[in-house]
Design a protein around this motif. Structure first.
Motif, PDB file in Angstrom:
ATOM      1  N   LEU A   1       0.812  -1.214   0.000  1.00 20.48           N
ATOM      2  CA  LEU A   1       0.000   0.000   0.000  1.00 20.48           C
ATOM      3  C   LEU A   1       0.849   1.268   0.000  1.00 20.48           C
ATOM      4  O   LEU A   1       0.632   2.186  -0.788  1.00 20.48           O
ATOM      5  CB  LEU A   1      -0.941  -0.002   1.203  1.00 20.48           C
ATOM      6  N   ASN A   2       1.823   1.343   0.892  1.00 19.18           N
ATOM      7  CA  ASN A   2       2.686   2.516   0.995  1.00 19.18           C
ATOM      8  C   ASN A   2       3.959   2.114   1.737  1.00 19.18           C
ATOM      9  O   ASN A   2       4.120   0.957   2.148  1.00 19.18           O
ATOM     10  CB  ASN A   2       1.970   3.678   1.700  1.00 19.18           C
ATOM     11  N   ASP A   3       4.867   3.081   1.918  1.00 15.52           N
ATOM     12  CA  ASP A   3       6.143   2.781   2.567  1.00 15.52           C
ATOM     13  C   ASP A   3       5.947   2.289   3.992  1.00 15.52           C
ATOM     14  O   ASP A   3       6.678   1.399   4.457  1.00 15.52           O
ATOM     15  CB  ASP A   3       7.038   4.023   2.563  1.00 15.52           C
TER      16      ASP A   3
ATOM     17  N   HIS B   1       7.522  -1.209   5.235  1.00 18.17           N
ATOM     18  CA  HIS B   1       8.497  -1.251   6.328  1.00 18.17           C
ATOM     19  C   HIS B   1       7.987  -2.106   7.485  1.00 18.17           C
ATOM     20  O   HIS B   1       8.759  -2.823   8.128  1.00 18.17           O
ATOM     21  CB  HIS B   1       8.805   0.161   6.810  1.00 18.17           C
ATOM     22  N   ARG B   2       6.686  -2.047   7.713  1.00 14.20           N
ATOM     23  CA  ARG B   2       6.139  -2.820   8.835  1.00 14.20           C
ATOM     24  C   ARG B   2       6.251  -4.324   8.558  1.00 14.20           C
ATOM     25  O   ARG B   2       6.663  -5.091   9.420  1.00 14.20           O
ATOM     26  CB  ARG B   2       4.684  -2.430   9.085  1.00 14.20           C
ATOM     27  N   ILE B   3       5.896  -4.735   7.357  1.00 17.44           N
ATOM     28  CA  ILE B   3       5.962  -6.172   7.082  1.00 17.44           C
ATOM     29  C   ILE B   3       7.411  -6.640   6.972  1.00 17.44           C
ATOM     30  O   ILE B   3       7.735  -7.772   7.346  1.00 17.44           O
ATOM     31  CB  ILE B   3       5.143  -6.533   5.827  1.00 17.44           C
TER      32      ILE B   3
ATOM     33  N   PRO C   1      11.631  -5.201  -1.807  1.00 20.83           N
ATOM     34  CA  PRO C   1      10.331  -4.700  -2.276  1.00 20.83           C
ATOM     35  C   PRO C   1      10.400  -3.880  -3.552  1.00 20.83           C
ATOM     36  O   PRO C   1       9.363  -3.670  -4.192  1.00 20.83           O
ATOM     37  CB  PRO C   1       9.838  -3.855  -1.095  1.00 20.83           C
ATOM     38  N   VAL C   2      11.582  -3.416  -3.934  1.00 25.26           N
ATOM     39  CA  VAL C   2      11.732  -2.695  -5.199  1.00 25.26           C
ATOM     40  C   VAL C   2      12.245  -3.638  -6.288  1.00 25.26           C
ATOM     41  O   VAL C   2      11.606  -3.818  -7.331  1.00 25.26           O
ATOM     42  CB  VAL C   2      12.672  -1.483  -5.043  1.00 25.26           C
TER      43      VAL C   2
ATOM     44  N   GLU D   1      -3.155  -2.142  13.572  1.00 21.12           N
ATOM     45  CA  GLU D   1      -4.544  -2.299  13.143  1.00 21.12           C
ATOM     46  C   GLU D   1      -4.964  -1.143  12.231  1.00 21.12           C
ATOM     47  O   GLU D   1      -5.695  -1.351  11.249  1.00 21.12           O
ATOM     48  CB  GLU D   1      -5.478  -2.389  14.355  1.00 21.12           C
ATOM     49  N   ALA D   2      -4.488   0.060  12.531  1.00 26.53           N
ATOM     50  CA  ALA D   2      -4.821   1.203  11.681  1.00 26.53           C
ATOM     51  C   ALA D   2      -4.260   1.005  10.272  1.00 26.53           C
ATOM     52  O   ALA D   2      -4.929   1.318   9.273  1.00 26.53           O
ATOM     53  CB  ALA D   2      -4.272   2.490  12.300  1.00 26.53           C
ATOM     54  N   ASP D   3      -3.048   0.486  10.181  1.00 26.92           N
ATOM     55  CA  ASP D   3      -2.445   0.201   8.877  1.00 26.92           C
ATOM     56  C   ASP D   3      -3.245  -0.861   8.149  1.00 26.92           C
ATOM     57  O   ASP D   3      -3.598  -0.710   6.966  1.00 26.92           O
ATOM     58  CB  ASP D   3      -0.996  -0.236   9.085  1.00 26.92           C
ATOM     59  N   PHE D   4      -3.557  -1.956   8.823  1.00 29.52           N
ATOM     60  CA  PHE D   4      -4.317  -3.025   8.187  1.00 29.52           C
ATOM     61  C   PHE D   4      -5.725  -2.562   7.811  1.00 29.52           C
ATOM     62  O   PHE D   4      -6.304  -3.044   6.828  1.00 29.52           O
ATOM     63  CB  PHE D   4      -4.374  -4.246   9.097  1.00 29.52           C
ATOM     64  N   ASN D   5      -6.278  -1.632   8.562  1.00 29.24           N
ATOM     65  CA  ASN D   5      -7.582  -1.091   8.224  1.00 29.24           C
ATOM     66  C   ASN D   5      -7.534  -0.387   6.869  1.00 29.24           C
ATOM     67  O   ASN D   5      -8.395  -0.592   6.004  1.00 29.24           O
ATOM     68  CB  ASN D   5      -8.029  -0.114   9.311  1.00 29.24           C
ATOM     69  N   ARG D   6      -6.499   0.420   6.660  1.00 21.09           N
ATOM     70  CA  ARG D   6      -6.351   1.092   5.364  1.00 21.09           C
ATOM     71  C   ARG D   6      -6.147   0.064   4.248  1.00 21.09           C
ATOM     72  O   ARG D   6      -6.687   0.218   3.138  1.00 21.09           O
ATOM     73  CB  ARG D   6      -5.174   2.069   5.428  1.00 21.09           C
ATOM     74  N   GLN D   7      -5.379  -0.978   4.537  1.00 16.78           N
ATOM     75  CA  GLN D   7      -5.150  -2.012   3.528  1.00 16.78           C
ATOM     76  C   GLN D   7      -6.439  -2.736   3.154  1.00 16.78           C
ATOM     77  O   GLN D   7      -6.701  -3.018   1.973  1.00 16.78           O
ATOM     78  CB  GLN D   7      -4.119  -3.014   4.043  1.00 16.78           C
TER      79      GLN D   7
END
Length: 331
Positions: free
Chosen positions: A203-205, A209-211, A229-230, A275-281
């Protein structure tokens, strides 16, 4: 000089004894047995509770490593009766968990509507990510996806009563696994549910970075899982449910997630960036599925809620009617 019958018999006995000894010393004999079973074999069985059986499975895909698989068995289950096969729910654990997580942290063992279903809870590694690891382009162990979708599936359906009607569900890392397996193996699962799943790691940086931090969890080089990832973006995309969305449009899919703020099942003031990150995903994946015309998508984006078991137990119950319909089982 011609050998006497006694000497011929004695020589034959010695040769047979040597052959038997060599058979016990050949290191590849277990691997051959595993290959006959599609690369895996059960080397131990333990009944741990009522309707709960743990299988110790040695896997070629995992480098001949032995891992556990917990089965929650249906009423009347008898693995020796090869005439009967049961509809099967694959229930996948998250990162930092294991094959015992669902039975130790939720009430899944007591759900009455699952008494006619074989529930499979396989080990997937502390940070295995339901993937055949890239390993700098060399592949090889651990190959969790191959273990689950080929080796273990064949083994369970051959000897342990699993049938051809399957659905899959999981939380967090396991939610990603459920979506990936359903998308990457068309026809294997009839429905998929993801609770707080990693639904779009590209989704984004922040998400990347989190995964990557999860990939590095036990001192591993994070590039071993999907590469850089690149440089290996195609490998990442091949394991990203968002980029696999077109393969999910014909399946019943259930997505649920909180927004990372304190909810009704949290202590006051709790916050959760994961959870906020996964929510956006998950919102991104839901939007992609809707754009592609998916008509069997159910979402429960319940707002306040963190990355915790209380919500995942609740969401398992909420999604079970859909999953059971996929199996053709009355709830």
């Amino acid at each position: 000089m011609t050998a006497t019958p006694y000497r011929r018999t004695r020589a034959r006995q010695v040769l047979l004894a040597l052959a038997a000894l060599l058979c016990t010393l050949v290191p590849h004999a277990p691997a051959a047995a595993a290959q006959d079973r599609g690369g895996a074999e059960v080397v131990g069985v333990t009944r741990v509770a009522e309707r709960q059986v743990d299988l110790s499975v040695r896997s070629s895909a995992l480098g001949d490593r032995t891992v556990k698989v917990r089965l929650l068995t249906p009423d009347g289950w008898n693995p020796k009766d090869h005439r009967r096969h049961w509809p099967t729910l694959w229930l996948l654990h998250g990162c930092c968990g294991d094959y015992t997580s669902w039975t130790s942290r939720t009430d899944v063992a007591g759900i009455k509507s699952l008494r006619n279903v074989l529930v499979v809870m396989p080990e997937a590694g502390w940070n295995g990510w339901y993937s055949d690891w890239w390993n700098y382009g060399q592949g090889g162990a651990p190959a969790w996806e191959t273990f689950h979708t080929k080796e273990l599936r064949r083994l369970l359906e051959s000897d342990w009563g699993a049938g051809g009607r399957r659905v899959v569900a999981g939380l967090s890392m396991g939610g990603q696994g459920a979506l990936m397996y359903a998308a990457r193996h068309p026809g294997m699962f009839r429905a998929a549910a993801a609770y707080s799943g990693s639904a779009h790691p590209l989704l984004n940086d922040e998400s990347v970075h989190r995964i990557m931090a999860f990939f590095a969890g036990q001192g591993d080089d994070p590039r071993k899982v999907w590469g850089d990832p690149v440089a290996q973006r195609a490998v990442w995309a091949a394991h990203d449910p968002y980029h696999l969305a077109r393969h999910l449009t014909r399946l019943p899919v259930y997505l649920s997630c909180g927004d990372g703020t304190a909810g009704p099942l949290d202590p006051p003031g709790a916050t959760d960036a994961l959870e906020a990150d996964f929510n956006r995903q998950n919102h991104a994946l839901a939007d992609a599925l809707n754009r592609l015309g998916a008509r069997r998508l159910t979402t429960h984006f319940y707002g306040p809620g963190t990355h915790t078991w209380a919500y995942w137990q609740r969401e398992l119950h909420a999604s079970l009617p859909m999953l059971l319909r996929g199996l053709g089982v009355r709830g």
